[in-house]
Design a protein around this motif. Structure first.
Motif, PDB file in Angstrom:
ATOM      1  N   GLY A  39       3.654  -8.355   4.678  1.00  0.00           N
ATOM      2  CA  GLY A  39       2.791  -8.916   3.973  1.00  0.00           C
ATOM      3  C   GLY A  39       1.675  -8.161   3.369  1.00  0.00           C
ATOM      4  N   TYR A  40       1.920  -6.806   3.382  1.00  0.00           N
ATOM      5  CA  TYR A  40       0.966  -5.758   2.932  1.00  0.00           C
ATOM      6  C   TYR A  40       1.421  -5.550   1.372  1.00  0.00           C
ATOM      7  CZ  TYR A  40       0.326  -4.570   7.756  1.00  0.00           C
ATOM      8  OH  TYR A  40      -0.024  -4.394   9.129  1.00  0.00           O
ATOM      9  N   ALA A  41       2.414  -6.000   1.085  1.00  0.00           N
ATOM     10  CA  ALA A  41       2.908  -5.922  -0.530  1.00  0.00           C
ATOM     11  C   ALA A  41       3.351  -7.096  -1.084  1.00  0.00           C
ATOM     12  CB  ALA A  41       4.062  -4.693  -0.911  1.00  0.00           C
ATOM     13  N   GLU A  42       3.086  -7.564  -2.478  1.00  0.00           N
ATOM     14  CA  GLU A  42       3.314  -8.703  -2.776  1.00  0.00           C
ATOM     15  C   GLU A  42       4.900  -8.541  -3.316  1.00  0.00           C
ATOM     16  OE1 GLU A  42       1.513 -11.075  -3.074  1.00  0.00           O
ATOM     17  OE2 GLU A  42      -0.425 -10.180  -2.943  1.00  0.00           O
ATOM     18  N   ALA A  43       5.392  -9.878  -3.675  1.00  0.00           N
ATOM     19  CA  ALA A  43       6.963  -9.930  -4.060  1.00  0.00           C
ATOM     20  C   ALA A  43       7.085  -8.792  -4.971  1.00  0.00           C
ATOM     21  CB  ALA A  43       7.264 -11.383  -4.388  1.00  0.00           C
ATOM     22  N   ASP A  44       6.164  -9.080  -6.306  1.00  0.00           N
ATOM     23  CA  ASP A  44       6.127  -7.882  -7.290  1.00  0.00           C
ATOM     24  C   ASP A  44       4.886  -7.139  -7.008  1.00  0.00           C
ATOM     25  OD1 ASP A  44       5.790  -6.636  -9.656  1.00  0.00           O
ATOM     26  OD2 ASP A  44       5.472  -8.206 -10.812  1.00  0.00           O
ATOM     27  N   PRO A  45       5.417  -5.819  -6.463  1.00  0.00           N
ATOM     28  CA  PRO A  45       4.287  -4.787  -5.985  1.00  0.00           C
ATOM     29  C   PRO A  45       3.884  -4.029  -7.202  1.00  0.00           C
ATOM     30  CG  PRO A  45       6.334  -4.005  -5.588  1.00  0.00           C
ATOM     31  CD  PRO A  45       6.732  -5.278  -6.211  1.00  0.00           C
ATOM     32  N   THR A  46       4.115  -4.162  -8.452  1.00  0.00           N
ATOM     33  CA  THR A  46       3.706  -3.195  -9.412  1.00  0.00           C
ATOM     34  C   THR A  46       2.155  -2.934  -9.574  1.00  0.00           C
ATOM     35  OG1 THR A  46       5.757  -4.103 -10.696  1.00  0.00           O
ATOM     36  CG2 THR A  46       3.886  -2.856 -12.153  1.00  0.00           C
ATOM     37  N   PHE A  47       1.548  -4.049  -9.241  1.00  0.00           N
ATOM     38  CA  PHE A  47      -0.005  -3.698  -9.349  1.00  0.00           C
ATOM     39  C   PHE A  47      -0.391  -2.777  -8.497  1.00  0.00           C
ATOM     40  CE2 PHE A  47      -4.532  -5.255  -9.266  1.00  0.00           C
ATOM     41  CZ  PHE A  47      -4.775  -5.199 -10.464  1.00  0.00           C
ATOM     42  N   ASP A  48       0.047  -2.915  -7.195  1.00  0.00           N
ATOM     43  CA  ASP A  48      -0.397  -1.733  -6.235  1.00  0.00           C
ATOM     44  C   ASP A  48       0.264  -0.564  -6.450  1.00  0.00           C
ATOM     45  OD1 ASP A  48      -2.112  -3.365  -4.613  1.00  0.00           O
ATOM     46  OD2 ASP A  48      -0.452  -4.610  -3.959  1.00  0.00           O
ATOM     47  N   ILE A  49       1.530  -0.396  -6.554  1.00  0.00           N
ATOM     48  CA  ILE A  49       2.239   0.882  -6.271  1.00  0.00           C
ATOM     49  C   ILE A  49       2.335   1.834  -7.619  1.00  0.00           C
ATOM     50  CG2 ILE A  49       3.996  -0.010  -4.585  1.00  0.00           C
ATOM     51  CD1 ILE A  49       6.078  -0.088  -6.790  1.00  0.00           C
ATOM     52  N   GLU A  50       2.031   1.023  -8.732  1.00  0.00           N
ATOM     53  CA  GLU A  50       1.708   1.882 -10.028  1.00  0.00           C
ATOM     54  C   GLU A  50       0.147   2.270 -10.109  1.00  0.00           C
ATOM     55  OE1 GLU A  50       4.126   3.322 -11.134  1.00  0.00           O
ATOM     56  OE2 GLU A  50       5.756   2.104 -10.627  1.00  0.00           O
ATOM     57  N   GLY A  51      -0.619   1.963  -9.341  1.00  0.00           N
ATOM     58  CA  GLY A  51      -2.007   2.172  -9.272  1.00  0.00           C
ATOM     59  C   GLY A  51      -2.900   1.531  -9.853  1.00  0.00           C
ATOM     60  N   ASN A  52      -2.640   0.472 -10.585  1.00  0.00           N
ATOM     61  CA  ASN A  52      -3.527  -0.392 -11.047  1.00  0.00           C
ATOM     62  C   ASN A  52      -4.649  -1.232 -10.359  1.00  0.00           C
ATOM     63  OD1 ASN A  52      -0.531  -1.006 -12.357  1.00  0.00           O
ATOM     64  ND2 ASN A  52      -2.100  -1.239 -14.229  1.00  0.00           N
ATOM     65  N   ASP A  53      -4.287  -1.572  -9.109  1.00  0.00           N
ATOM     66  CA  ASP A  53      -5.240  -2.044  -8.219  1.00  0.00           C
ATOM     67  C   ASP A  53      -6.415  -1.024  -7.815  1.00  0.00           C
ATOM     68  OD1 ASP A  53      -6.231  -3.814  -6.043  1.00  0.00           O
ATOM     69  OD2 ASP A  53      -5.681  -1.985  -4.920  1.00  0.00           O
ATOM     70  N   THR A  54      -6.042   0.396  -7.516  1.00  0.00           N
ATOM     71  CA  THR A  54      -6.862   1.725  -7.427  1.00  0.00           C
ATOM     72  C   THR A  54      -7.799   1.755  -8.633  1.00  0.00           C
ATOM     73  OG1 THR A  54      -5.405   2.505  -5.820  1.00  0.00           O
ATOM     74  CG2 THR A  54      -7.013   4.020  -6.999  1.00  0.00           C
ATOM     75  N   ALA A  55      -7.205   1.634  -9.703  1.00  0.00           N
ATOM     76  CA  ALA A  55      -7.753   1.785 -10.931  1.00  0.00           C
ATOM     77  C   ALA A  55      -9.126   0.957 -11.311  1.00  0.00           C
ATOM     78  CB  ALA A  55      -7.082   1.860 -12.184  1.00  0.00           C
ATOM     79  N   HIS A  56      -8.716  -0.231 -10.915  1.00  0.00           N
ATOM     80  CA  HIS A  56     -10.013  -1.270 -11.119  1.00  0.00           C
ATOM     81  C   HIS A  56     -11.124  -1.073 -10.040  1.00  0.00           C
ATOM     82  CE1 HIS A  56      -6.702  -4.495 -12.981  1.00  0.00           C
ATOM     83  NE2 HIS A  56      -7.370  -3.913 -13.765  1.00  0.00           N
TER      84      HIS A  56
END
Length: 439
Positions: free
Chosen positions: A189-206
């Motif tokens: 449960g640490y990553a979503e089914a589509d993890p793109t937002f996390d692993i490509e850095g978007n979450d950190t960027a926001h």
């Protein structure tokens, strides 16, 4: 004792349910600490019949968050819906229009609309609190907005995404591939089914965009962040970093320069003996550098129901303790009307240097050619190592280079030139090296 603070909560996922439970269980202690009771009078979520493990009897239910804001008897609207547009955006706007304080954990919403929301709130003397939007339970927003007022920040950086930090930690400690660690993160449960937002850095960027505004008093500029995720990090990179005395972390970095503000999110090699290198798993860390305080590193849980709910509750209690007519804390650290236009820094030399990994055909002249391409682009090498795991002729070999401080575009030009020589196998790996002063 003052009248109860009435709150409405939109979103009853892990965080929302935890928030309801904590408020109900600790109602007496909260009333004593705040000088008034905190009462949940309305909630909204997608599924009315789902068992969330909390008692919602006596609380008015709304299927639509906007309807909650427009019709419920509330003083504070807590937005835990998520998303940049749609219900989250519309409900926050409705709350501000109605004169209701807002608490949100939505970094994407703030990164896109935060300046506009700040103007709307300040026109009506309203608060927008958002501690949970950055680094979960770490109180970095309150520190920057209030406790460190008067400090001039020079740099803010850190590990701001628990999913990426968990994956990189598992890769190093257990020798697993990126794909295997991502799959395990999803199972836990640490990553979503589509993890793109996390692993490509978007979450950190926001998150970084919000901290940049608080640190430097500029308008939020999430679209001006150099962005690179961790999906191309291999176990070979992890091992090579360790051999060189480094550990790979996904960092968000913002700093003021002579030409403007630099914002970047990317995998970074940090020294093994630095404090930030010891931050493992889903833990987050945020480092602040300022003229008065010096350097401060805050470490703590960056996600999870209780950690995030704790931050949300802290925002609610701040509002409960405030009194009508009192001067409100500016939403973004300074009044929205006084935020400076964001000026992006010009490209400059990266002080930490670069790690470059190349897989090449093992033939005469390759080593010398690579060194020549680096020299032609003004790149000074700290070290260059060639290694091979194979014994057959013409088998690929790995060449690892560590540069001294150099320009990003010089590195990219050199790597591009190497690609045209015909001996490179696959894509090269380029990772920045950071050498923190004390952390």
């Amino acid at each position: 004792m003052a009248d109860a603070l009435k709150i409405g909560i939109a979103g009853l996922g892990t965080v929302g349910a935890s928030l309801v439970r904590i408020i109900q269980q600790r109602s007496n202690a909260l009333a004593v600490a705040c000088g008034r009771a905190i009462t949940i009078t309305a909630v909204s979520a997608r599924n009315r019949n789902k068992d969330r493990g909390v008692d919602l009897s006596g609380i008015t239910w709304f299927d639509d968050p906007v309807a909650l804001v427009e019709n419920a008897d509330i003083d504070v609207f807590v937005e835990l819906v998520g998303g940049v547009d749609g219900a989250a955006d519309l409900s926050v706007r409705a709350a501000l229009a109605r004169g209701i304080h807002v608490v949100t954990a939505n970094k994407a919403l703030l990164a896109r609309h935060g300046v506009e929301f700040a103007r709307l709130a300040e026109e009506k003397g309203l608060l927008i609190n958002y501690e949970a939007a950055v680094a979960g339970g770490i109180p970095v927003i309150k520190a920057m907005r209030e406790s460190l007022t008067g400090n001039n920040f020079s740099r803010v950086y850190g590990i701001m995404n628990g999913t990426c930090n968990y994956i990189l930690t598992r890769m190093e400690k257990e020798g697993l591939s990126f794909e295997a660690c991502l799959k395990e993160a999803q199972r836990l449960g640490y990553a979503e089914a589509d993890p793109t937002f996390d692993i490509e850095g978007n979450d950190t960027a926001h998150k970084l965009a919000i901290l940049t505004t608080l640190a430097f008093g500029s308008e939020i500029a999430v679209d001006d962040i150099y962005l690179e995720g961790i999906s191309n990090i291999s176990i070979e990179d992890i091992n090579a970093a360790a051999e060189l005395g480094y550990r790979i972390k996904l960092l968000g970095v913002a700093q003021r320069t002579e030409t403007g503000i630099e914002q970047r999110v990317h995998p970074t090699m940090v020294p093994l003996d630095s404090v930030i290198a010891q931050v493992d798993g889903v833990t987050n860390a945020v480092a602040l550098e300022s003229d008065i305080l010096g350097e401060l590193l805050m470490v703590g849980p960056g996600a999870g129901g209780n950690a995030t709910a704790s931050a949300v509750l802290g925002d609610i209690t701040d509002i409960a303790k405030s009194r009508p007519g009192a001067q409100q804390v500016p939403v973004l650290g300074r009044p929205a009307a006084l935020l400076e236009h964001y000026r992006q820094a010009k490209m400059k030399s990266h002080e930490g240097g670069y790690f470059i990994r190349l897989s090449v055909v093992d033939r005469a002249g390759v080593f010398a050619s690579i060194a020549t391409k680096m020299a032609e682009n003004g790149i000074s090498l700290e070290s260059i190592v060639q290694r091979s795991q194979y014994t057959t002729a013409d088998a690929p070999v790995t060449i690892i280079l560590v540069t001294h401080a150099t320009m990003e575009n010089a590195v990219r030009k050199a790597v591009s030139a190497i690609k045209h020589e015909g001996y490179l196998i696959g894509e090269p790996q380029v990772i920045r090296i950071e050498r923190p002063k004390t952390v």
